[in-house]
Design an enzyme around this catalytic site. Sequence first.
Site, PDB file in Angstrom:
ATOM      1  N   TYR A 172      45.566  27.831  24.750  1.00  0.00           N
ATOM      2  CA  TYR A 172      44.848  28.634  25.523  1.00  0.00           C
ATOM      3  C   TYR A 172      43.345  28.494  25.125  1.00  0.00           C
ATOM      4  O   TYR A 172      42.809  29.229  24.192  1.00  0.00           O
ATOM      5  CB  TYR A 172      45.183  30.128  25.216  1.00  0.00           C
ATOM      6  CG  TYR A 172      44.827  31.160  25.949  1.00  0.00           C
ATOM      7  CD1 TYR A 172      44.790  31.085  27.500  1.00  0.00           C
ATOM      8  CD2 TYR A 172      44.119  32.269  25.540  1.00  0.00           C
ATOM      9  CE1 TYR A 172      44.510  32.048  28.541  1.00  0.00           C
ATOM     10  CE2 TYR A 172      43.631  33.153  26.457  1.00  0.00           C
ATOM     11  CZ  TYR A 172      43.681  33.098  27.846  1.00  0.00           C
ATOM     12  OH  TYR A 172      43.170  34.059  28.664  1.00  0.00           O
ATOM     13  N   ARG A 175      37.587  29.494  31.005  1.00  0.00           N
ATOM     14  CA  ARG A 175      38.930  30.005  31.008  1.00  0.00           C
ATOM     15  C   ARG A 175      38.927  31.422  31.546  1.00  0.00           C
ATOM     16  O   ARG A 175      37.989  32.143  31.533  1.00  0.00           O
ATOM     17  CB  ARG A 175      39.415  30.344  29.293  1.00  0.00           C
ATOM     18  CG  ARG A 175      40.768  30.814  29.129  1.00  0.00           C
ATOM     19  CD  ARG A 175      41.230  30.960  27.682  1.00  0.00           C
ATOM     20  NE  ARG A 175      40.529  31.861  27.140  1.00  0.00           N
ATOM     21  CZ  ARG A 175      40.164  32.178  25.727  1.00  0.00           C
ATOM     22  NH1 ARG A 175      40.622  31.051  24.971  1.00  0.00           N
ATOM     23  NH2 ARG A 175      39.659  32.954  25.297  1.00  0.00           N
ATOM     24  N   ASP A 176      39.823  31.930  32.078  1.00  0.00           N
ATOM     25  CA  ASP A 176      40.093  33.217  32.665  1.00  0.00           C
ATOM     26  C   ASP A 176      39.375  33.220  34.093  1.00  0.00           C
ATOM     27  O   ASP A 176      38.491  34.081  34.161  1.00  0.00           O
ATOM     28  CB  ASP A 176      39.939  34.150  31.691  1.00  0.00           C
ATOM     29  CG  ASP A 176      40.690  35.532  32.106  1.00  0.00           C
ATOM     30  OD1 ASP A 176      41.736  35.400  32.942  1.00  0.00           O
ATOM     31  OD2 ASP A 176      40.549  36.616  31.475  1.00  0.00           O
ATOM     32  N   SER A 180      38.958  37.822  29.216  1.00  0.00           N
ATOM     33  CA  SER A 180      39.358  36.630  28.097  1.00  0.00           C
ATOM     34  C   SER A 180      38.765  35.266  28.241  1.00  0.00           C
ATOM     35  O   SER A 180      38.965  34.277  28.165  1.00  0.00           O
ATOM     36  CB  SER A 180      40.875  36.237  28.336  1.00  0.00           C
ATOM     37  OG  SER A 180      41.644  37.498  28.112  1.00  0.00           O
ATOM     38  N   ASP A 214      48.101  31.827  33.063  1.00  0.00           N
ATOM     39  CA  ASP A 214      47.138  32.066  33.976  1.00  0.00           C
ATOM     40  C   ASP A 214      46.244  30.789  34.871  1.00  0.00           C
ATOM     41  O   ASP A 214      45.767  31.103  35.941  1.00  0.00           O
ATOM     42  CB  ASP A 214      45.772  33.132  33.883  1.00  0.00           C
ATOM     43  CG  ASP A 214      46.524  34.622  33.449  1.00  0.00           C
ATOM     44  OD1 ASP A 214      47.653  34.595  33.453  1.00  0.00           O
ATOM     45  OD2 ASP A 214      45.713  35.204  33.003  1.00  0.00           O
ATOM     46  N   GLU A 239      48.223  43.737  20.029  1.00  0.00           N
ATOM     47  CA  GLU A 239      47.017  42.782  20.342  1.00  0.00           C
ATOM     48  C   GLU A 239      46.333  43.041  21.761  1.00  0.00           C
ATOM     49  O   GLU A 239      47.066  43.322  22.631  1.00  0.00           O
ATOM     50  CB  GLU A 239      47.154  41.234  20.112  1.00  0.00           C
ATOM     51  CG  GLU A 239      47.450  41.014  18.961  1.00  0.00           C
ATOM     52  CD  GLU A 239      47.651  39.510  18.588  1.00  0.00           C
ATOM     53  OE1 GLU A 239      47.430  38.655  19.487  1.00  0.00           O
ATOM     54  OE2 GLU A 239      47.787  39.054  17.146  1.00  0.00           O
ATOM     55  N   ASP A 254      44.685  43.658  25.481  1.00  0.00           N
ATOM     56  CA  ASP A 254      44.575  42.883  26.580  1.00  0.00           C
ATOM     57  C   ASP A 254      43.228  42.754  27.063  1.00  0.00           C
ATOM     58  O   ASP A 254      42.599  41.716  27.678  1.00  0.00           O
ATOM     59  CB  ASP A 254      45.263  43.475  27.841  1.00  0.00           C
ATOM     60  CG  ASP A 254      46.720  43.289  27.504  1.00  0.00           C
ATOM     61  OD1 ASP A 254      47.167  42.360  27.089  1.00  0.00           O
ATOM     62  OD2 ASP A 254      47.550  44.131  28.182  1.00  0.00           O
TER      63      ASP A 254
END
Length: 450
Positions: free
Chosen positions: A174, A179-180, A186, A226, A403, A405
């Site tokens: 990841y 990213r995201d 994230s 994702d 953890e 989000d």
Amino acid sequence: MFSTGLLALVAILPAFVNAQSPIFGQCGGIGWSGATTCASGSTCTFSNAYYSQCLPSSNGGGGGTTTTPVGTTTKPSGTTTVTTPVTSQTPAAGNPFTGHNIFLTPFYAAEVAAAAANITDATTKAKALSVANIPTFTWFDTVSKVPSLGTYLASASAQGKSSGTPSLVQIIVYDLPDRDCAAAASNGEFSIADNGQANYFNYIDQIVAQIKPFPDVRVVAIIEPDSLANLVTNLSVQKCANAQTTYLACVTYAMQQLSTLSNVFSYLDAGHAGWLGWPANLSPAAQLFTSLYKSAGSPSTVRGLATNVANYNALVAASPDPITQGNNNYDEALYIAALAPLLTSSGFPAHFIVDQGRSGVQNIRQAWGDWCNVKGAGFGTRPTLNTGISAVDAIVWAKPGGECDGTSNSSAARFDFHCALSDADQPAPEAGTWFQEFFTTLVTKANPPL
Ligand SMILES: *[C@@H]1O[C@H](CO)[C@@H](O)[C@H](O)[C@H]1NC(C)=O
Ligand SMILES: *[C@@H]1O[C@H](CO)[C@@H](O)[C@H](O)[C@H]1NC(C)=O
Ligand SMILES: *[C@@H]1O[C@H](CO)[C@@H](O)[C@H](O)[C@H]1NC(C)=O
């Protein structure tokens, strides 16, 4: 290096918006503005007020109940295809989890121990402590965390030797650049504009280098939560459109490099029922996974897809949550049953793992798209190979419960509005950091109970 195959792939993606709906695609319903005609061989069939769907003409339509079988297996003769109903418990051949002990991540065990130490109620504390014995995946979300993989593998190797049963380490790859792309919580460390693809290739090379000395330990990897789902549904977001070619090149590289190690088994992330499980998205998703897999050379260690990662859906819901209105695929089992035949017919291995880590309590969201620290969530079904569905290799805990989000602080750089909705637990710290109050709720509302 990837340009030809990838450009061909890029070229097919935006076409979904305007063309005729594909077989099993949506073709009408409240709020639907896409195509209302169907690809040849299929007929637009009324399902309910929210959905009309292109069903194969021979099917005769008649939506409502979902009878699609899941998990096609081929008899050894190679000629007869048998379909197995949802309730089958027949384990699929080649399940990479079979015959292994899953390694407990020391990092998560330490987080849980620290959290339990802060719980005063003795019963809750004991339940919290028991979570340290439930295996989760470890998210390698920065390149600086990769060296700890070698440390884990060394411990896992030693455990395997002393117990006589080989160990299996679960990791999440990841660290894509940009990213995201459709959310904010994230955002990663690499940017496409600043050498992101080369940095990502180096990140993958480092993971491979960590694993190489430990051929006796099996590794199961979930590839990039994702990212591919974003390419199916979110290309209207500029950051996703911009990232498309890079995501495809990076995921291809990850599949290829990890497959140079025969002890690594990969599952590409496939969103969840409330995302790619909408009828209009199934066929585009299957096409994307298959094209990407083939462009990577159909690596034999790519085992299938991971669903519901870090989400809150049930594998099998007792009844449709009202927020799933209109979607026949209202839980992960139904989503998998709808997607598997499309994968099988296009040549992608239709095996799945499903995250149930935080799915113990259902009907707690106000909208299906709500994904951030959902209030009232409880730990779900424990990891098991006894999934009841032949296409599902394992129920896993992919997101380590506790953890966070995403932060609920609206001034923070990585703030995403979902984390401040009324069904999101607040105040919440940054994504990935420990969220004590959320953890204790997961413990007390665990279903089945801890
Ligand atoms: C536990 O409590 C101590 C003292 O109040 C605090 O410093 C620490 O951050 C807490 N840990 C967790 C995991 O909440
Ligand atoms: C991304 O796509 C999903 C599924 O269609 C949609 O619900 C979501 O709003 C999209 N996100 C953005 C930022 O457009
Ligand atoms: C929220 O984020 C801002 C910007 O980073 C920071 O200055 C502020 O202290 C944060 N507020 C809380 C309550 O953490």
